[in-house]
Design a protein around this motif. Structure first.
Motif, PDB file in Angstrom:
ATOM      1  N   THR A 260       0.856  -1.203  -0.050  1.00 32.26           N
ATOM      2  CA  THR A 260      -0.065  -0.007   0.056  1.00 32.26           C
ATOM      3  C   THR A 260       0.795   1.182  -0.039  1.00 32.26           C
ATOM      4  O   THR A 260       0.469   2.352  -0.551  1.00 32.26           O
ATOM      5  CB  THR A 260      -0.852  -0.110   1.075  1.00 32.26           C
ATOM      6  N   HIS A 261       1.986   1.128   0.218  1.00 34.00           N
ATOM      7  CA  HIS A 261       2.871   2.266   0.584  1.00 34.00           C
ATOM      8  C   HIS A 261       4.237   2.145   0.116  1.00 34.00           C
ATOM      9  O   HIS A 261       4.863   0.965   0.107  1.00 34.00           O
ATOM     10  CB  HIS A 261       3.272   2.635   2.040  1.00 34.00           C
TER      11      HIS A 261
ATOM     12  N   LYS B 134      -1.422  -1.689  -9.101  1.00 34.51           N
ATOM     13  CA  LYS B 134      -2.551  -0.811  -9.269  1.00 34.51           C
ATOM     14  C   LYS B 134      -3.537  -1.303  -8.259  1.00 34.51           C
ATOM     15  O   LYS B 134      -4.661  -0.231  -8.137  1.00 34.51           O
ATOM     16  CB  LYS B 134      -2.768  -0.762 -10.519  1.00 34.51           C
ATOM     17  N   ASP B 135      -3.984  -2.329  -7.843  1.00 36.90           N
ATOM     18  CA  ASP B 135      -5.140  -2.695  -7.069  1.00 36.90           C
ATOM     19  C   ASP B 135      -4.878  -2.631  -5.747  1.00 36.90           C
ATOM     20  O   ASP B 135      -5.785  -2.880  -4.913  1.00 36.90           O
ATOM     21  CB  ASP B 135      -5.327  -4.408  -7.448  1.00 36.90           C
ATOM     22  N   SER B 136      -3.457  -2.127  -5.261  1.00 34.18           N
ATOM     23  CA  SER B 136      -3.279  -2.157  -3.912  1.00 34.18           C
ATOM     24  C   SER B 136      -2.581  -0.746  -3.228  1.00 34.18           C
ATOM     25  O   SER B 136      -2.825  -0.220  -2.310  1.00 34.18           O
ATOM     26  CB  SER B 136      -2.363  -3.141  -3.425  1.00 34.18           C
TER      27      SER B 136
ATOM     28  N   GLN C  54      -1.494   2.776  -2.346  1.00 31.24           N
ATOM     29  CA  GLN C  54      -2.445   3.895  -2.003  1.00 31.24           C
ATOM     30  C   GLN C  54      -1.367   5.056  -1.850  1.00 31.24           C
ATOM     31  O   GLN C  54      -2.057   6.170  -1.985  1.00 31.24           O
ATOM     32  CB  GLN C  54      -3.045   3.557  -0.416  1.00 31.24           C
ATOM     33  N   ARG C  55      -0.362   4.986  -1.288  1.00 34.73           N
ATOM     34  CA  ARG C  55       0.401   6.130  -0.858  1.00 34.73           C
ATOM     35  C   ARG C  55       2.041   5.847  -1.751  1.00 34.73           C
ATOM     36  O   ARG C  55       2.510   4.943  -1.489  1.00 34.73           O
ATOM     37  CB  ARG C  55       0.702   6.371   0.344  1.00 34.73           C
TER      38      ARG C  55
ATOM     39  N   LYS D 274      -6.056   3.174  -7.049  1.00 32.50           N
ATOM     40  CA  LYS D 274      -6.051   3.138  -5.679  1.00 32.50           C
ATOM     41  C   LYS D 274      -5.591   4.319  -4.996  1.00 32.50           C
ATOM     42  O   LYS D 274      -5.500   4.311  -3.639  1.00 32.50           O
ATOM     43  CB  LYS D 274      -5.810   1.641  -5.056  1.00 32.50           C
ATOM     44  N   LEU D 275      -4.554   5.090  -5.514  1.00 30.65           N
ATOM     45  CA  LEU D 275      -3.894   6.089  -4.881  1.00 30.65           C
ATOM     46  C   LEU D 275      -4.687   7.007  -4.243  1.00 30.65           C
ATOM     47  O   LEU D 275      -5.694   7.608  -4.791  1.00 30.65           O
ATOM     48  CB  LEU D 275      -2.905   6.731  -5.975  1.00 30.65           C
ATOM     49  N   THR D 276      -4.425   7.288  -2.935  1.00 29.47           N
ATOM     50  CA  THR D 276      -4.949   8.357  -2.172  1.00 29.47           C
ATOM     51  C   THR D 276      -3.893   9.572  -2.020  1.00 29.47           C
ATOM     52  O   THR D 276      -4.179  10.773  -1.513  1.00 29.47           O
ATOM     53  CB  THR D 276      -5.537   7.981  -0.992  1.00 29.47           C
ATOM     54  N   SER D 277      -2.513   9.305  -2.172  1.00 34.04           N
ATOM     55  CA  SER D 277      -1.667  10.481  -1.776  1.00 34.04           C
ATOM     56  C   SER D 277      -0.502  10.073  -2.906  1.00 34.04           C
ATOM     57  O   SER D 277      -0.023   8.754  -2.890  1.00 34.04           O
ATOM     58  CB  SER D 277      -1.129  10.160  -0.445  1.00 34.04           C
TER      59      SER D 277
ATOM     60  N   CYS E   5      -7.223  11.282  -5.293  1.00 27.07           N
ATOM     61  CA  CYS E   5      -5.832  11.406  -4.853  1.00 27.07           C
ATOM     62  C   CYS E   5      -5.330  12.860  -4.455  1.00 27.07           C
ATOM     63  O   CYS E   5      -5.487  13.879  -5.253  1.00 27.07           O
ATOM     64  CB  CYS E   5      -5.007  10.970  -6.227  1.00 27.07           C
TER      65      CYS E   5
END
Length: 198
Positions: free
Chosen positions: A99-100, A121-123, A125-126, A148-151, A177
């Motif tokens: 995720t990071h 791409k499916d996991s 996030q940052r 899935k990116l949030t940051s 994002c």
């Protein structure tokens, strides 16, 4: 050309060759120990740190990797000052818990590496990309597939020519994002790799 110059070029070519060898994907190893274990070995062999799921601390010592039968999953990668190259990014295939990721001062990182982040791409996030001197607009724009990116924080990329266009492309594909693209590293980021910001 002087002897010293020849020696320098030979030395540089040797280390480049060695880095490629250390980054080469070993499909037999992946089949034997699984994608996360093989990926962890590749990352740590090239100077990166990894954090397993359900663990608080980053693993920094290659020799401290668990026995092969102890199945773990990578959650975070800190590749600060590592020698990872795009040749090895196939190791990310099948790693579904990452995720990071942070790339900070990765001298051998090129656009092809960022394009291969689509494996995550499916996991993922940052993502942080800081002071990686070979990354261009092409590589940055390729990150639009990471749905899935949030940051996404991108700082100090000397070959990034059109920040506004890159930002527009990314925002149009990643509307949820938080994206920041700056010429310089923000003060709060100096000397602060992700594993030390807890």
């Amino acid at each position: 050309m002087t002897v010293s110059r020849l020696c320098f070029n030979s030395h540089r070519r040797f280390w480049q060759w060695l880095n490629i060898v250390w980054n080469r994907v070993d499909d037999e190893r992946i089949a034997r120990v699984g994608p996360d274990r093989a990926c962890a070995e590749w990352l740590m062999r090239n100077g990166a740190f990894i954090k397993w799921t359900n663990e608080r601390e980053f693993l920094k010592d290659y020799n401290a990797l668990p026995p092969e039968g102890d199945v773990r999953y990578i959650q975070a990668v800190d590749a600060t000052d590592s020698s990872i190259m795009h040749y090895g990014f196939g190791y990310f295939k099948g790693c579904t818990h990452i995720t990071h990721v942070q790339f900070h001062r990765c001298l051998y990182l090129k656009d092809e590496a960022l394009e291969k982040l689509s494996y995550l791409k499916d996991s993922l996030q940052r993502l942080q990309i800081i002071s990686c001197g070979n990354i261009t607009d092409k590589g940055v724009k390729s990150l639009h597939t990471l749905s899935k990116l949030t940051s996404l924080h991108i700082y100090d990329l000397i070959y990034l020519k059109n920040k506004e266009e890159c930002l527009s492309v990314l925002q149009s594909h990643l509307p949820s994002c938080d994206i920041e693209i700056l010429d310089r590293v923000p003060r709060h980021q100096h000397g602060q790799p992700e594993h030390s910001q807890k």
